[in-house]
Design a protein around this motif. Sequence first.
Motif, short mmCIF file in Angstrom:
data_model
loop_
_atom_site.label_atom_id
_atom_site.label_comp_id
_atom_site.label_asym_id
_atom_site.label_seq_id
_atom_site.Cartn_x
_atom_site.Cartn_y
_atom_site.Cartn_z
N ALA A 33 0.83 -1.20 0.00
CA ALA A 33 0.00 0.00 0.00
C ALA A 33 0.87 1.25 0.00
CB ALA A 33 -0.92 -0.01 1.22
N PHE A 34 1.96 1.21 0.75
CA PHE A 34 2.84 2.37 0.84
C PHE A 34 3.53 2.65 -0.48
CE2 PHE A 34 5.47 5.55 2.46
CZ PHE A 34 5.15 5.81 3.78
N ILE A 35 4.12 1.62 -1.08
CA ILE A 35 4.89 1.84 -2.30
C ILE A 35 4.00 2.08 -3.51
CG2 ILE A 35 6.87 0.50 -1.46
CD1 ILE A 35 5.95 -1.85 -3.03
N SER A 36 2.71 1.73 -3.40
CA SER A 36 1.79 1.98 -4.52
C SER A 36 1.06 3.31 -4.36
CB SER A 36 0.77 0.84 -4.64
OG SER A 36 -0.03 0.74 -3.48
N GLY A 37 1.39 4.06 -3.29
CA GLY A 37 0.90 5.42 -3.14
C GLY A 37 -0.49 5.58 -2.56
N ILE A 38 -1.03 4.54 -1.90
CA ILE A 38 -2.39 4.64 -1.37
C ILE A 38 -2.42 4.51 0.16
CG2 ILE A 38 -3.48 3.78 -3.49
CD1 ILE A 38 -3.76 1.06 -2.07
N TYR A 39 -1.25 4.47 0.79
CA TYR A 39 -1.20 4.18 2.22
C TYR A 39 -1.93 5.22 3.06
CZ TYR A 39 0.72 2.49 6.64
OH TYR A 39 0.85 1.99 7.91
N GLU A 40 -1.61 6.49 2.84
CA GLU A 40 -2.21 7.53 3.67
C GLU A 40 -3.72 7.66 3.40
OE1 GLU A 40 -0.24 11.18 4.72
OE2 GLU A 40 1.57 10.55 3.64
N GLU A 41 -4.12 7.45 2.14
CA GLU A 41 -5.55 7.49 1.85
C GLU A 41 -6.27 6.32 2.52
OE1 GLU A 41 -8.75 7.80 -1.87
OE2 GLU A 41 -6.60 7.60 -2.29
N LEU A 42 -5.62 5.17 2.55
CA LEU A 42 -6.20 4.00 3.21
C LEU A 42 -6.37 4.26 4.71
CD1 LEU A 42 -7.05 1.03 3.39
CD2 LEU A 42 -4.62 0.42 3.51
N THR A 44 -6.55 7.18 6.22
CA THR A 44 -7.56 8.23 6.41
C THR A 44 -8.96 7.66 6.25
OG1 THR A 44 -6.04 9.93 5.61
CG2 THR A 44 -8.39 10.46 5.56
N SER A 45 -9.15 6.80 5.24
CA SER A 45 -10.47 6.21 4.98
C SER A 45 -10.92 5.33 6.14
CB SER A 45 -10.44 5.40 3.67
OG SER A 45 -10.09 6.21 2.58
N PHE A 215 -5.76 1.51 15.52
CA PHE A 215 -4.42 1.71 14.99
C PHE A 215 -4.42 2.73 13.86
CE2 PHE A 215 -0.45 0.09 12.85
CZ PHE A 215 0.40 0.45 13.88
N ALA A 216 -5.50 2.75 13.07
CA ALA A 216 -5.60 3.73 11.98
C ALA A 216 -5.62 5.14 12.54
CB ALA A 216 -6.85 3.47 11.15
N ARG A 217 -6.29 5.32 13.67
CA ARG A 217 -6.34 6.65 14.30
C ARG A 217 -4.95 7.06 14.79
NH1 ARG A 217 -11.14 5.01 13.97
NH2 ARG A 217 -13.00 6.29 14.25
N LEU A 218 -4.22 6.11 15.34
CA LEU A 218 -2.87 6.41 15.81
C LEU A 218 -1.97 6.79 14.64
CD1 LEU A 218 -0.62 6.46 17.93
CD2 LEU A 218 -0.35 3.99 17.59
N LEU A 219 -2.04 6.02 13.55
CA LEU A 219 -1.22 6.31 12.39
C LEU A 219 -1.58 7.66 11.76
CD1 LEU A 219 -0.97 2.84 10.59
CD2 LEU A 219 0.87 4.10 11.70
#
Length: 305
Positions: A33-42, A44-45, A215-219
Amino acid sequence: MQRSFIHYLVICLKGIAMGASDVVPGVSGGTIAFISGIYEELITSINNINLQALTILRKEGIKKAWQHVNGNFMAALLLGIAISILSLAKLVHYLLNEYPIMVWSFFFGLVVASIFFVGKQIKVWDVKAIVGFAGAAILAYYITTLPAMNQHGGYFYMFISGALAICAMILPGISGAFILVLLGSYGTILGALSAFDFKTIGVFILGIIVGILSFARLLKYLFTHYENLTLAILTGFILGSLNKIWPWKLVTEIKKIGDKTVVLDQSTSPFNYDGDPQIIWAIALAFVGFLTIFLLEKVAIVKNK
């Protein structure tokens, strides 16, 4: 954001890549997810799945709530992950059993390239970033060397296992399946699935839900307030995880967990490997994996222009 069908198809393909990587013990879907550029959107979602979403659902309807949680993105990604797990899992397991050195070499090259990809986003290498990077690398490496625990089946333990496994799954560098093996819960959950033990499965899924939402909230908080340090820590985690996917292993112990056989091993030099080290193939496929990340990055840059 407004996206076309092609955009969602690409997101689905990224989900397929995430699902395939999660099947491989030692490779995290979070890394993909990170290297494909969708990590932060994931992140956040996932973070938007909260009480506010329920309020919007009640007051403004399904459409607004769906938009709030970025539903189209999540649906496309989860569809890809499901397709991958249901269709590619057997292929990946077959390749791991028949051509382990080649498969691990490809992933090794891919993860090495991802270290450069994530690392170059670190703006300042100050003391905090260096300490965070080194500490995360040491911790991740230590985790890869831990022996598997004995099998556990208590409901609270299964809840904790689900929470920790899903946290590991979305954290770049750490495999959720590998965490389950370490906790001794891998055989328990597989047995519950085979026996349709819905109570155990339900507790495990509840742990997953609580774990991923927390964990998503922490990240999200860390990316918002400590982006540079967070990127350094994530880069360290990815670096430390390389030990788990090193292509050449010596078997140290074979354990029976439920109806599954778990092989415990340790990294070794290709020259000490017990068998054909396939060095030429290993180098070639590691290079292919390494090159894949840079090609994906170039495509992303062109697309953004």
